[in-house]
Design a protein around this motif. Structure first.
Motif, PDB file in Angstrom:
ATOM      1  N   MET B 288       1.095  -1.227  -0.143  1.00  0.00           N
ATOM      2  CA  MET B 288       0.139  -0.142  -0.024  1.00  0.00           C
ATOM      3  C   MET B 288       0.914   1.253  -0.019  1.00  0.00           C
ATOM      4  SD  MET B 288      -2.821  -1.454   2.708  1.00  0.00           S
ATOM      5  CE  MET B 288      -4.085   0.205   2.823  1.00  0.00           C
ATOM      6  N   VAL B 289       2.100   1.108   0.768  1.00  0.00           N
ATOM      7  CA  VAL B 289       3.040   2.545   0.681  1.00  0.00           C
ATOM      8  C   VAL B 289       3.461   2.669  -0.731  1.00  0.00           C
ATOM      9  CG1 VAL B 289       5.017   3.074   1.728  1.00  0.00           C
ATOM     10  CG2 VAL B 289       3.631   2.118   3.137  1.00  0.00           C
ATOM     11  N   ILE B 290       3.844   1.521  -1.412  1.00  0.00           N
ATOM     12  CA  ILE B 290       4.633   1.648  -2.659  1.00  0.00           C
ATOM     13  C   ILE B 290       3.533   2.249  -3.529  1.00  0.00           C
ATOM     14  CG2 ILE B 290       5.672   0.309  -4.400  1.00  0.00           C
ATOM     15  CD1 ILE B 290       7.061  -1.391  -2.231  1.00  0.00           C
ATOM     16  N   ILE B 291       2.296   1.827  -3.676  1.00  0.00           N
ATOM     17  CA  ILE B 291       1.415   2.048  -4.570  1.00  0.00           C
ATOM     18  C   ILE B 291       1.184   3.669  -4.185  1.00  0.00           C
ATOM     19  CG2 ILE B 291      -1.094   1.578  -5.536  1.00  0.00           C
ATOM     20  CD1 ILE B 291      -0.303  -1.301  -4.907  1.00  0.00           C
ATOM     21  N   GLY B 292       0.841   3.789  -3.044  1.00  0.00           N
ATOM     22  CA  GLY B 292       0.539   5.144  -2.398  1.00  0.00           C
ATOM     23  C   GLY B 292       1.672   6.293  -2.930  1.00  0.00           C
ATOM     24  N   GLY B 293       2.944   5.980  -2.949  1.00  0.00           N
ATOM     25  CA  GLY B 293       4.051   6.854  -3.387  1.00  0.00           C
ATOM     26  C   GLY B 293       3.770   6.986  -5.016  1.00  0.00           C
ATOM     27  N   LEU B 294       3.332   5.980  -5.660  1.00  0.00           N
ATOM     28  CA  LEU B 294       3.372   6.139  -7.021  1.00  0.00           C
ATOM     29  C   LEU B 294       1.960   6.953  -7.531  1.00  0.00           C
ATOM     30  CD1 LEU B 294       3.728   5.027 -10.111  1.00  0.00           C
ATOM     31  CD2 LEU B 294       2.216   3.120  -9.863  1.00  0.00           C
ATOM     32  N   ILE B 295       0.776   6.945  -6.674  1.00  0.00           N
ATOM     33  CA  ILE B 295      -0.320   7.600  -7.120  1.00  0.00           C
ATOM     34  C   ILE B 295      -0.129   9.310  -6.618  1.00  0.00           C
ATOM     35  CG2 ILE B 295      -2.713   7.870  -6.293  1.00  0.00           C
ATOM     36  CD1 ILE B 295      -3.071   4.975  -5.972  1.00  0.00           C
ATOM     37  N   LEU B 296       0.907   9.210  -5.509  1.00  0.00           N
ATOM     38  CA  LEU B 296       1.255  10.627  -5.331  1.00  0.00           C
ATOM     39  C   LEU B 296       1.947  11.320  -6.232  1.00  0.00           C
ATOM     40  CD1 LEU B 296       1.815  12.843  -2.883  1.00  0.00           C
ATOM     41  CD2 LEU B 296       4.150  11.783  -2.515  1.00  0.00           C
ATOM     42  N   ARG B 297       2.689  10.924  -6.961  1.00  0.00           N
ATOM     43  CA  ARG B 297       3.462  11.406  -7.986  1.00  0.00           C
ATOM     44  C   ARG B 297       2.484  11.765  -9.244  1.00  0.00           C
ATOM     45  NH1 ARG B 297       6.576   9.212  -4.389  1.00  0.00           N
ATOM     46  NH2 ARG B 297       9.063   9.656  -4.730  1.00  0.00           N
ATOM     47  N   PHE B 298       1.463  10.827  -9.710  1.00  0.00           N
ATOM     48  CA  PHE B 298       0.513  10.897 -10.530  1.00  0.00           C
ATOM     49  C   PHE B 298      -0.363  12.164 -10.216  1.00  0.00           C
ATOM     50  CE2 PHE B 298       1.384   6.716 -12.386  1.00  0.00           C
ATOM     51  CZ  PHE B 298       1.093   6.800 -13.733  1.00  0.00           C
ATOM     52  N   ILE B 299      -0.943  12.301  -8.901  1.00  0.00           N
ATOM     53  CA  ILE B 299      -1.603  13.220  -8.630  1.00  0.00           C
ATOM     54  C   ILE B 299      -0.622  14.674  -8.761  1.00  0.00           C
ATOM     55  CG2 ILE B 299      -2.768  14.406  -6.496  1.00  0.00           C
ATOM     56  CD1 ILE B 299      -4.152  11.673  -5.871  1.00  0.00           C
ATOM     57  N   ILE B 300       0.496  14.850  -8.113  1.00  0.00           N
ATOM     58  CA  ILE B 300       1.106  16.014  -8.269  1.00  0.00           C
ATOM     59  C   ILE B 300       1.323  16.435  -9.657  1.00  0.00           C
ATOM     60  CG2 ILE B 300       3.301  16.990  -7.479  1.00  0.00           C
ATOM     61  CD1 ILE B 300       1.671  16.664  -5.008  1.00  0.00           C
ATOM     62  N   VAL B 301       1.978  15.648 -10.318  1.00  0.00           N
ATOM     63  CA  VAL B 301       2.101  15.899 -11.635  1.00  0.00           C
ATOM     64  C   VAL B 301       0.932  16.368 -12.490  1.00  0.00           C
ATOM     65  CG1 VAL B 301       2.827  14.946 -14.252  1.00  0.00           C
ATOM     66  CG2 VAL B 301       4.256  14.485 -12.212  1.00  0.00           C
ATOM     67  N   ALA B 302      -0.319  15.697 -12.633  1.00  0.00           N
ATOM     68  CA  ALA B 302      -1.503  16.020 -13.032  1.00  0.00           C
ATOM     69  C   ALA B 302      -1.920  17.353 -12.633  1.00  0.00           C
ATOM     70  CB  ALA B 302      -2.552  14.885 -13.151  1.00  0.00           C
ATOM     71  N   ALA B 303      -2.224  17.466 -11.186  1.00  0.00           N
ATOM     72  CA  ALA B 303      -2.833  18.551 -10.622  1.00  0.00           C
ATOM     73  C   ALA B 303      -1.785  19.913 -10.897  1.00  0.00           C
ATOM     74  CB  ALA B 303      -3.205  18.489  -9.143  1.00  0.00           C
ATOM     75  N   GLY B 304      -0.731  19.594 -10.666  1.00  0.00           N
ATOM     76  CA  GLY B 304       0.250  20.571 -11.089  1.00  0.00           C
ATOM     77  C   GLY B 304       0.091  21.163 -12.477  1.00  0.00           C
ATOM     78  N   GLN B 305      -0.211  20.274 -13.348  1.00  0.00           N
ATOM     79  CA  GLN B 305      -0.480  20.784 -14.814  1.00  0.00           C
ATOM     80  C   GLN B 305      -1.596  21.692 -14.911  1.00  0.00           C
ATOM     81  OE1 GLN B 305       1.113  18.109 -18.003  1.00  0.00           O
ATOM     82  NE2 GLN B 305       0.911  16.658 -16.474  1.00  0.00           N
ATOM     83  N   TYR B 306      -2.552  21.038 -14.170  1.00  0.00           N
ATOM     84  CA  TYR B 306      -3.897  21.617 -14.188  1.00  0.00           C
ATOM     85  C   TYR B 306      -3.750  23.076 -13.381  1.00  0.00           C
ATOM     86  CZ  TYR B 306      -9.135  21.571 -13.791  1.00  0.00           C
ATOM     87  OH  TYR B 306     -10.363  21.802 -13.741  1.00  0.00           O
ATOM     88  N   SER B 307      -3.033  23.304 -12.465  1.00  0.00           N
ATOM     89  CA  SER B 307      -2.827  24.361 -11.720  1.00  0.00           C
ATOM     90  C   SER B 307      -2.330  25.385 -12.781  1.00  0.00           C
ATOM     91  CB  SER B 307      -1.977  24.236 -10.690  1.00  0.00           C
ATOM     92  OG  SER B 307      -0.666  24.356 -10.731  1.00  0.00           O
ATOM     93  N   HIS B 308      -2.794  26.825 -12.699  1.00  0.00           N
ATOM     94  CA  HIS B 308      -2.443  27.840 -13.592  1.00  0.00           C
ATOM     95  C   HIS B 308      -2.464  29.256 -12.994  1.00  0.00           C
ATOM     96  CE1 HIS B 308      -2.246  30.011 -17.188  1.00  0.00           C
ATOM     97  NE2 HIS B 308      -2.095  28.762 -18.004  1.00  0.00           N
ATOM     98  N   TRP B 309      -1.521  30.103 -13.461  1.00  0.00           N
ATOM     99  CA  TRP B 309      -1.840  31.339 -13.044  1.00  0.00           C
ATOM    100  C   TRP B 309      -2.858  32.265 -13.387  1.00  0.00           C
ATOM    101  CZ3 TRP B 309       1.429  34.971 -10.382  1.00  0.00           C
ATOM    102  CH2 TRP B 309       2.623  34.348  -9.881  1.00  0.00           C
ATOM    103  N   PHE B 310      -3.597  31.813 -14.486  1.00  0.00           N
ATOM    104  CA  PHE B 310      -4.832  32.411 -14.871  1.00  0.00           C
ATOM    105  C   PHE B 310      -5.898  31.748 -14.035  1.00  0.00           C
ATOM    106  CE2 PHE B 310      -2.763  33.322 -18.795  1.00  0.00           C
ATOM    107  CZ  PHE B 310      -2.760  34.676 -18.626  1.00  0.00           C
ATOM    108  N   ALA B 311      -7.294  32.056 -14.311  1.00  0.00           N
ATOM    109  CA  ALA B 311      -8.195  31.506 -13.203  1.00  0.00           C
ATOM    110  C   ALA B 311      -8.265  30.195 -13.485  1.00  0.00           C
ATOM    111  CB  ALA B 311      -9.819  32.135 -13.777  1.00  0.00           C
ATOM    112  N   LEU B 312      -8.376  29.545 -12.092  1.00  0.00           N
ATOM    113  CA  LEU B 312      -8.572  28.193 -11.756  1.00  0.00           C
ATOM    114  C   LEU B 312      -9.959  27.619 -11.772  1.00  0.00           C
ATOM    115  CD1 LEU B 312      -5.862  28.344  -9.001  1.00  0.00           C
ATOM    116  CD2 LEU B 312      -5.654  26.810 -11.010  1.00  0.00           C
ATOM    117  N   LYS B 313     -10.197  26.624 -12.442  1.00  0.00           N
ATOM    118  CA  LYS B 313     -11.646  26.019 -12.383  1.00  0.00           C
ATOM    119  C   LYS B 313     -11.779  25.163 -11.345  1.00  0.00           C
ATOM    120  CE  LYS B 313     -11.868  25.815 -17.423  1.00  0.00           C
ATOM    121  NZ  LYS B 313     -10.325  25.787 -17.680  1.00  0.00           N
TER     122      LYS B 313
END
Lengths: 179, 313
Positions: B288-313
């Protein structure tokens, strides 16, 4: 040392997209991508709503994060005018520059390299204006050198209130919009 | 009101940025795992545990080289101009985190190969007897092994923090604009590696030690995540909105359930019971720890790209 940039009069821009079409034609921009685009921003509360129509593109920032993050030096400042360019056969397509641009002005060309507005540097070096500037029917765009105190772009900035896009991002953009 | 409309329609840029797919989070995850394994392996070398027959410092370099190569292959798959990948190694761009990373990755290989020299494959020693002599010379010198342990830990930490710095150097993405993202990825890599070694270790002492260490890493990781969120929430409006993507926004369900719940809190609870002899050790919690670490990277990479200096949805 020149510092090329643009001043765009939002009071004159009607959002006709002539600049977008001219760019696509001049630079063979592939279908589904944009080097420049029109953004329309409405602000305020009815009945006092302000509308600003802007022709936007790469801001050719003086502190360009796309240049500093590039691992191969493909993204670089051109010797002439400090224009931000991408050397196609140095680009590995890692897309760090796309992620680093607060304006989302870059895209991956279908051939694999990252592409963006070049201020039509091939035309500028021949003494012409960029394609978007040359076709604008309302003459709302002016291209010039901000390092020349007597340039038309500097005179325009002195004559009118203006703003740049996301100055808080700290990239020192070189496109200004007259209000 | 503030309403913005645009004619821009660039592929992978609009309506929201999505230039990095599965390859980058997988690479960041594997890089973090390798970092953790190098730190653990280096620590055991430094403590002189190589005298134990089943010490994990003998096989972790093999696993590390395999995972690192897999991660670099994922990174290669992400490149859009693959034939020009060699351009990375014709220059060094001092301001580019990716350039630093490319060179650090190249330096990691010789360090891991020296580690492997302590336990080279038999096939190799049969063909090249000189390798056995090098092995003997290395094992005879305690100081060299201690120093190798320190160097391995140092470069392990380097690759671990690099995976975070790579993202946080891209200031246009508010979610990544955090000075402790490197610490989050490093601690997460350590906890994943500790979980992995805990499962595969043959040595009982190492199994118990790494279960305890993993619990400590998970507690530190929770603390770092809290600081990461607090740092964003107390920064600019765009960074605060970016933090909301994880707290209550589009990525909240995945973040709370898979990263915090199933990836940290529940395995921590299970492992705390195990190290206190209330239940037997189970591979479920480390998994669970290992899979959690993998999902953490997926979420940080995806949400980071989604985040923006312009208006956030």
């Amino acid at each position: 040392m020149a510092r090329y940039g643009m001043v765009i009069d939002t009071a004159k821009c009607v959002g006709c997209t002539d600049c977008v079409i001219a760019c696509e034609t001049e630079n063979n921009v592939p279908e589904g991508f944009c080097r420049d685009w029109i953004k329309t921003e409405a602000n305020g509360k009815f009945p006092t709503i302000e509308l600003e129509i802007r022709s936007e593109r790469c801001n050719h920032c003086t502190d360009a994060p796309c240049v500093s993050c590039c691992p191969t030096g493909a993204s670089h400042f051109h010797d002439v005018g400090g224009v931000v360019l991408v050397t196609q056969d140095h680009c590995i397509g890692c897309k760090a520059c796309i992620a680093s641009c607060p304006y989302d002005a870059r895209y991956v060309h279908p051939e694999g390299y990252v592409d963006k507005c070049t201020f039509c540097i091939h035309r500028v070096e021949d003494g012409l204006d960029p394609a978007c500037v040359s076709v604008c029917p309302t003459h709302c765009m002016t291209f010039g050198d901000f390092d020349d105190p007597n340039s038309k772009v500097n005179k325009l900035l002195k004559s009118r209130r203006h703003h740049s896009l996301l100055p808080e991002a700290g990239t020192k953009p070189n496109i200004f919009y007259l209000i | 009101m503030n309403e913005i409309s645009t004619t821009r329609h660039s592929h992978l840029i609009d309506p929201t940025l999505h230039i990095w797919d599965w390859q980058i989070p997988v690479y960041l995850f594997l890089g973090g795992m390798v970092a953790g394994m190098m730190i653990i392996s280096g620590y055991f070398l430094f403590k002189g545990r190589h005298t134990e027959k089943h010490c994990s410092c003998y096989y972790l370099p093999y696993v590390s080289i395999f995972l690192l190569s897999l991660g670099m292959f994922a990174l290669f798959l992400d490149l859009e101009h693959k034939l020009f990948v060699w351009r990375l190694y014709t220059t060094f761009q001092i301001t580019s985190a990716m350039s630093w990373g490319s060179w650090i990755l190249i330096l990691i290989y010789p360090i891991l190969l020296v580690n492997i020299l302590m336990n080279p494959p038999k096939m190799l020693t049969d063909k090249l007897p000189i390798i056995s002599e090098w092995k003997k010379a290395l094992l005879e010198k305690q100081l060299w092994i201690k120093n190798l342990g320190v160097v391995t830990m140092f470069f392990g930490a380097g690759i671990g923090l690099y995976t975070g710095v790579l993202l946080s150097s891209l200031g246009a993405r508010p979610l990544w604009s955090s000075s402790i993202l490197w610490l989050l990825f490093l601690v997460s890599g350590l906890s994943g590696a500790a979980a992995f070694v805990h499962v595969i270790a043959k040595d009982e002492y190492e199994r118990v030690l790494l279960a305890k260490a993993d619990n400590a890493f998970l507690i530190i990781e929770l603390f770092v995540i809290m600081l990461f969120i607090v740092g964003l929430k107390t920064a600019t409006q765009v960074q605060s909105s970016a933090a909301d993507l994880l707290l209550t926004g589009s990525y909240a369900a995945e973040f709370w359930v898979f990263v915090i719940g199933l990836g940290i809190v529940i395995p921590l609870f299970i492992q705390l019971l195990a190290v206190n002899h209330k239940i037997h050790h189970t591979p479920l919690a480390p998994l669970m720890v290992i899979i959690g670490g993998l999902i953490l990277r997926f979420i940080i990479v995806a949400a980071g790209q989604y985040s923006h200096w312009f208006a956030l949805k």
